[in-house]
Design a protein around this motif. Structure first.
Motif, PDB file in Angstrom:
ATOM      1  N   ALA A   3     -17.852 -15.196  19.487  1.00  0.00           N
ATOM      2  CA  ALA A   3     -17.954 -16.088  20.646  1.00  0.00           C
ATOM      3  C   ALA A   3     -19.161 -17.008  20.510  1.00  0.00           C
ATOM      4  CB  ALA A   3     -18.062 -15.265  21.925  1.00  0.00           C
ATOM      5  N   ARG A   4     -20.242 -16.521  19.987  1.00  0.00           N
ATOM      6  CA  ARG A   4     -21.434 -17.347  19.811  1.00  0.00           C
ATOM      7  C   ARG A   4     -21.208 -18.429  18.764  1.00  0.00           C
ATOM      8  NH1 ARG A   4     -26.620 -15.518  21.132  1.00  0.00           N
ATOM      9  NH2 ARG A   4     -26.605 -13.747  22.528  1.00  0.00           N
ATOM     10  N   GLU A   5     -20.564 -18.067  17.647  1.00  0.00           N
ATOM     11  CA  GLU A   5     -20.369 -19.028  16.564  1.00  0.00           C
ATOM     12  C   GLU A   5     -19.256 -20.032  16.871  1.00  0.00           C
ATOM     13  OE1 GLU A   5     -19.631 -16.729  13.078  1.00  0.00           O
ATOM     14  OE2 GLU A   5     -21.706 -16.062  12.916  1.00  0.00           O
ATOM     15  N   LYS A   6     -18.179 -19.558  17.424  1.00  0.00           N
ATOM     16  CA  LYS A   6     -17.016 -20.425  17.606  1.00  0.00           C
ATOM     17  C   LYS A   6     -17.076 -21.237  18.898  1.00  0.00           C
ATOM     18  CE  LYS A   6     -12.641 -21.400  16.547  1.00  0.00           C
ATOM     19  NZ  LYS A   6     -12.184 -22.050  15.389  1.00  0.00           N
ATOM     20  N   TYR A   7     -17.470 -20.607  19.978  1.00  0.00           N
ATOM     21  CA  TYR A   7     -17.425 -21.259  21.286  1.00  0.00           C
ATOM     22  C   TYR A   7     -18.806 -21.557  21.857  1.00  0.00           C
ATOM     23  CZ  TYR A   7     -12.593 -19.876  20.952  1.00  0.00           C
ATOM     24  OH  TYR A   7     -11.310 -19.709  20.513  1.00  0.00           O
ATOM     25  N   TYR A   8     -19.870 -21.320  21.096  1.00  0.00           N
ATOM     26  CA  TYR A   8     -21.248 -21.609  21.494  1.00  0.00           C
ATOM     27  C   TYR A   8     -21.616 -20.942  22.820  1.00  0.00           C
ATOM     28  CZ  TYR A   8     -20.190 -25.169  18.061  1.00  0.00           C
ATOM     29  OH  TYR A   8     -19.772 -25.827  16.937  1.00  0.00           O
ATOM     30  N   MET A   9     -21.168 -19.731  23.011  1.00  0.00           N
ATOM     31  CA  MET A   9     -21.528 -18.991  24.226  1.00  0.00           C
ATOM     32  C   MET A   9     -22.924 -18.419  24.065  1.00  0.00           C
ATOM     33  SD  MET A   9     -18.085 -17.017  25.253  1.00  0.00           S
ATOM     34  CE  MET A   9     -16.724 -17.901  25.950  1.00  0.00           C
ATOM     35  N   LYS A  10     -23.560 -18.150  25.213  1.00  0.00           N
ATOM     36  CA  LYS A  10     -24.927 -17.647  25.172  1.00  0.00           C
ATOM     37  C   LYS A  10     -25.128 -16.665  26.306  1.00  0.00           C
ATOM     38  CE  LYS A  10     -26.813 -21.298  28.041  1.00  0.00           C
ATOM     39  NZ  LYS A  10     -27.807 -20.771  28.911  1.00  0.00           N
ATOM     40  N   ARG A  11     -26.202 -15.943  26.185  1.00  0.00           N
ATOM     41  CA  ARG A  11     -26.597 -15.052  27.278  1.00  0.00           C
ATOM     42  C   ARG A  11     -27.326 -15.890  28.328  1.00  0.00           C
ATOM     43  NH1 ARG A  11     -28.684 -10.636  23.129  1.00  0.00           N
ATOM     44  NH2 ARG A  11     -26.679  -9.671  22.667  1.00  0.00           N
ATOM     45  N   ARG A  41      -5.199 -13.507   7.256  1.00  0.00           N
ATOM     46  CA  ARG A  41      -6.580 -13.789   7.660  1.00  0.00           C
ATOM     47  C   ARG A  41      -6.778 -13.500   9.148  1.00  0.00           C
ATOM     48  NH1 ARG A  41      -9.370 -18.717   8.944  1.00  0.00           N
ATOM     49  NH2 ARG A  41      -7.332 -19.697   8.831  1.00  0.00           N
ATOM     50  N   ASP A  42      -5.807 -13.871   9.971  1.00  0.00           N
ATOM     51  CA  ASP A  42      -5.911 -13.609  11.404  1.00  0.00           C
ATOM     52  C   ASP A  42      -5.864 -12.119  11.713  1.00  0.00           C
ATOM     53  OD1 ASP A  42      -6.138 -16.280  11.917  1.00  0.00           O
ATOM     54  OD2 ASP A  42      -4.020 -16.563  12.450  1.00  0.00           O
ATOM     55  N   GLU A  43      -5.040 -11.372  10.961  1.00  0.00           N
ATOM     56  CA  GLU A  43      -4.995  -9.915  11.163  1.00  0.00           C
ATOM     57  C   GLU A  43      -6.343  -9.285  10.829  1.00  0.00           C
ATOM     58  OE1 GLU A  43      -1.714  -8.698   8.750  1.00  0.00           O
ATOM     59  OE2 GLU A  43      -0.229  -9.106  10.332  1.00  0.00           O
ATOM     60  N   GLU A  44      -6.993  -9.779   9.778  1.00  0.00           N
ATOM     61  CA  GLU A  44      -8.323  -9.267   9.434  1.00  0.00           C
ATOM     62  C   GLU A  44      -9.324  -9.607  10.534  1.00  0.00           C
ATOM     63  OE1 GLU A  44      -9.232 -10.912   5.643  1.00  0.00           O
ATOM     64  OE2 GLU A  44      -7.718  -9.715   4.603  1.00  0.00           O
ATOM     65  N   ASP A  45      -9.230 -10.822  11.087  1.00  0.00           N
ATOM     66  CA  ASP A  45     -10.110 -11.205  12.187  1.00  0.00           C
ATOM     67  C   ASP A  45      -9.876 -10.309  13.410  1.00  0.00           C
ATOM     68  OD1 ASP A  45     -11.280 -13.186  10.702  1.00  0.00           O
ATOM     69  OD2 ASP A  45     -10.064 -14.806  11.565  1.00  0.00           O
ATOM     70  N   ILE A  46      -8.644 -10.003  13.693  1.00  0.00           N
ATOM     71  CA  ILE A  46      -8.332  -9.136  14.844  1.00  0.00           C
ATOM     72  C   ILE A  46      -8.907  -7.745  14.629  1.00  0.00           C
ATOM     73  CG2 ILE A  46      -6.429  -7.957  16.030  1.00  0.00           C
ATOM     74  CD1 ILE A  46      -4.805 -10.553  15.643  1.00  0.00           C
ATOM     75  N   LYS A  47      -8.788  -7.233  13.403  1.00  0.00           N
ATOM     76  CA  LYS A  47      -9.373  -5.915  13.120  1.00  0.00           C
ATOM     77  C   LYS A  47     -10.889  -5.931  13.305  1.00  0.00           C
ATOM     78  CE  LYS A  47      -5.859  -4.333   9.875  1.00  0.00           C
ATOM     79  NZ  LYS A  47      -5.544  -4.042   8.468  1.00  0.00           N
ATOM     80  N   ARG A  48     -11.530  -7.019  12.855  1.00  0.00           N
ATOM     81  CA  ARG A  48     -12.982  -7.117  13.018  1.00  0.00           C
ATOM     82  C   ARG A  48     -13.378  -7.258  14.478  1.00  0.00           C
ATOM     83  NH1 ARG A  48     -15.323 -11.872  10.145  1.00  0.00           N
ATOM     84  NH2 ARG A  48     -13.234 -12.614  10.493  1.00  0.00           N
ATOM     85  N   LEU A  49     -12.574  -7.939  15.268  1.00  0.00           N
ATOM     86  CA  LEU A  49     -12.929  -8.201  16.662  1.00  0.00           C
ATOM     87  C   LEU A  49     -12.717  -7.005  17.583  1.00  0.00           C
ATOM     88  CD1 LEU A  49     -11.647 -11.844  17.098  1.00  0.00           C
ATOM     89  CD2 LEU A  49     -13.988 -11.058  16.862  1.00  0.00           C
ATOM     90  N   LYS A  50     -12.316  -5.887  17.043  1.00  0.00           N
ATOM     91  CA  LYS A  50     -12.228  -4.681  17.865  1.00  0.00           C
ATOM     92  C   LYS A  50     -13.614  -4.100  18.124  1.00  0.00           C
ATOM     93  CE  LYS A  50      -7.507  -3.614  16.832  1.00  0.00           C
ATOM     94  NZ  LYS A  50      -6.523  -2.701  16.342  1.00  0.00           N
ATOM     95  N   ASN A  51     -14.584  -4.526  17.352  1.00  0.00           N
ATOM     96  CA  ASN A  51     -15.969  -4.115  17.534  1.00  0.00           C
ATOM     97  C   ASN A  51     -16.630  -5.091  18.524  1.00  0.00           C
ATOM     98  OD1 ASN A  51     -18.629  -3.403  17.321  1.00  0.00           O
ATOM     99  ND2 ASN A  51     -18.734  -3.589  15.094  1.00  0.00           N
ATOM    100  N   PRO A  52     -17.267  -4.590  19.605  1.00  0.00           N
ATOM    101  CA  PRO A  52     -17.885  -5.493  20.595  1.00  0.00           C
ATOM    102  C   PRO A  52     -18.968  -6.406  20.011  1.00  0.00           C
ATOM    103  CG  PRO A  52     -17.802  -3.244  21.424  1.00  0.00           C
ATOM    104  CD  PRO A  52     -17.350  -3.198  20.010  1.00  0.00           C
ATOM    105  N   ASP A  53     -19.703  -5.925  19.021  1.00  0.00           N
ATOM    106  CA  ASP A  53     -20.723  -6.773  18.399  1.00  0.00           C
ATOM    107  C   ASP A  53     -20.086  -7.958  17.668  1.00  0.00           C
ATOM    108  OD1 ASP A  53     -22.743  -5.114  19.312  1.00  0.00           O
ATOM    109  OD2 ASP A  53     -22.718  -3.871  17.489  1.00  0.00           O
ATOM    110  N   GLN A  54     -18.972  -7.710  17.046  1.00  0.00           N
ATOM    111  CA  GLN A  54     -18.268  -8.782  16.347  1.00  0.00           C
ATOM    112  C   GLN A  54     -17.680  -9.796  17.330  1.00  0.00           C
ATOM    113  OE1 GLN A  54     -18.066  -9.509  13.111  1.00  0.00           O
ATOM    114  NE2 GLN A  54     -19.437  -7.799  12.664  1.00  0.00           N
ATOM    115  N   ILE A  55     -17.237  -9.312  18.495  1.00  0.00           N
ATOM    116  CA  ILE A  55     -16.724 -10.219  19.521  1.00  0.00           C
ATOM    117  C   ILE A  55     -17.831 -11.154  19.982  1.00  0.00           C
ATOM    118  CG2 ILE A  55     -15.822 -10.358  21.872  1.00  0.00           C
ATOM    119  CD1 ILE A  55     -14.350  -7.757  21.344  1.00  0.00           C
ATOM    120  N   GLU A  56     -18.994 -10.603  20.199  1.00  0.00           N
ATOM    121  CA  GLU A  56     -20.125 -11.429  20.633  1.00  0.00           C
ATOM    122  C   GLU A  56     -20.502 -12.438  19.555  1.00  0.00           C
ATOM    123  OE1 GLU A  56     -24.782 -10.960  22.001  1.00  0.00           O
ATOM    124  OE2 GLU A  56     -23.533  -9.169  21.810  1.00  0.00           O
ATOM    125  N   LYS A  57     -20.534 -12.008  18.310  1.00  0.00           N
ATOM    126  CA  LYS A  57     -20.873 -12.908  17.212  1.00  0.00           C
ATOM    127  C   LYS A  57     -19.842 -14.032  17.097  1.00  0.00           C
ATOM    128  CE  LYS A  57     -21.501 -13.002  12.237  1.00  0.00           C
ATOM    129  NZ  LYS A  57     -21.401 -12.296  10.971  1.00  0.00           N
TER     130      LYS A  57
END
Length: 117
Positions: A84-92, A66-82
C-alpha cells in the motif's frame, strides 16, 4: 486443324496442357489457392492470428502466475502495508511522504494512467 497440330508439334508442352485432366487439375488448384473460403491465403491469415493469440495466452498466463505470487505475499500484514505504501502512497497519520520525481520516472507515468481511467 493442321495449324493446331503444327503448334502442338512445335511446343510439346501444349499436348500435356490440352489434356482435360490437367485442365481440371489446374482449375482446381487455382480455385483452392485463391477463390475458396478455405483458401491458402485465408489459412495464412488465420495462422498469424493464432500465433498472436498464443503469444497473448502466454503473456496472460505469466501475469496470472505473477499475480498469484503477489496474493500469496499479501497474506502477511507487513507485506500489505509495504504494498500500500509503494503502490498507493498511503501513510500513517504521523508521517509525511515526499515523492521525488525524475524525468522519465515510472511513478509519473502510472499516475497519468490512473488519472485517465
Amino acid at each position: 486443324m493442321s495449324y493446331f497440330t503444327n503448334i502442338i508439334d512445335k511446343y510439346p508442352i501444349l499436348k500435356i496442357l490440352s489434356n482435360r485432366f490437367v485442365i481440371v487439375l489446374i482449375f482446381f488448384a487455382i480455385w483452392m489457392i485463391f477463390l475458396d473460403n478455405t483458401s491458402y491465403f485465408d489459412h495464412r491469415v488465420l495462422n498469424k492470428e493464432l500465433e498472436e493469440l498464443e503469444v497473448n495466452k502466454k503473456y496472460y498466463q505469466d501475469e496470472i502466475k505473477r499475480d498469484e505470487e503477489d496474493i500469496k505475499r499479501l497474506k502477511n500484514p507487513d507485506q500489505i502495508e509495504k504494498y500500500a505504501r509503494e503502490k498507493y502512497y498511503m501513510k500513517r497519520d504521523s508521517e509525511d511522504i515526499y515523492i521525488i520525481e525524475y524525468e522519465g520516472d515510472t511513478i509519473h507515468e502510472e499516475q497519468s494512467k490512473t488519472k485517465s481511467l
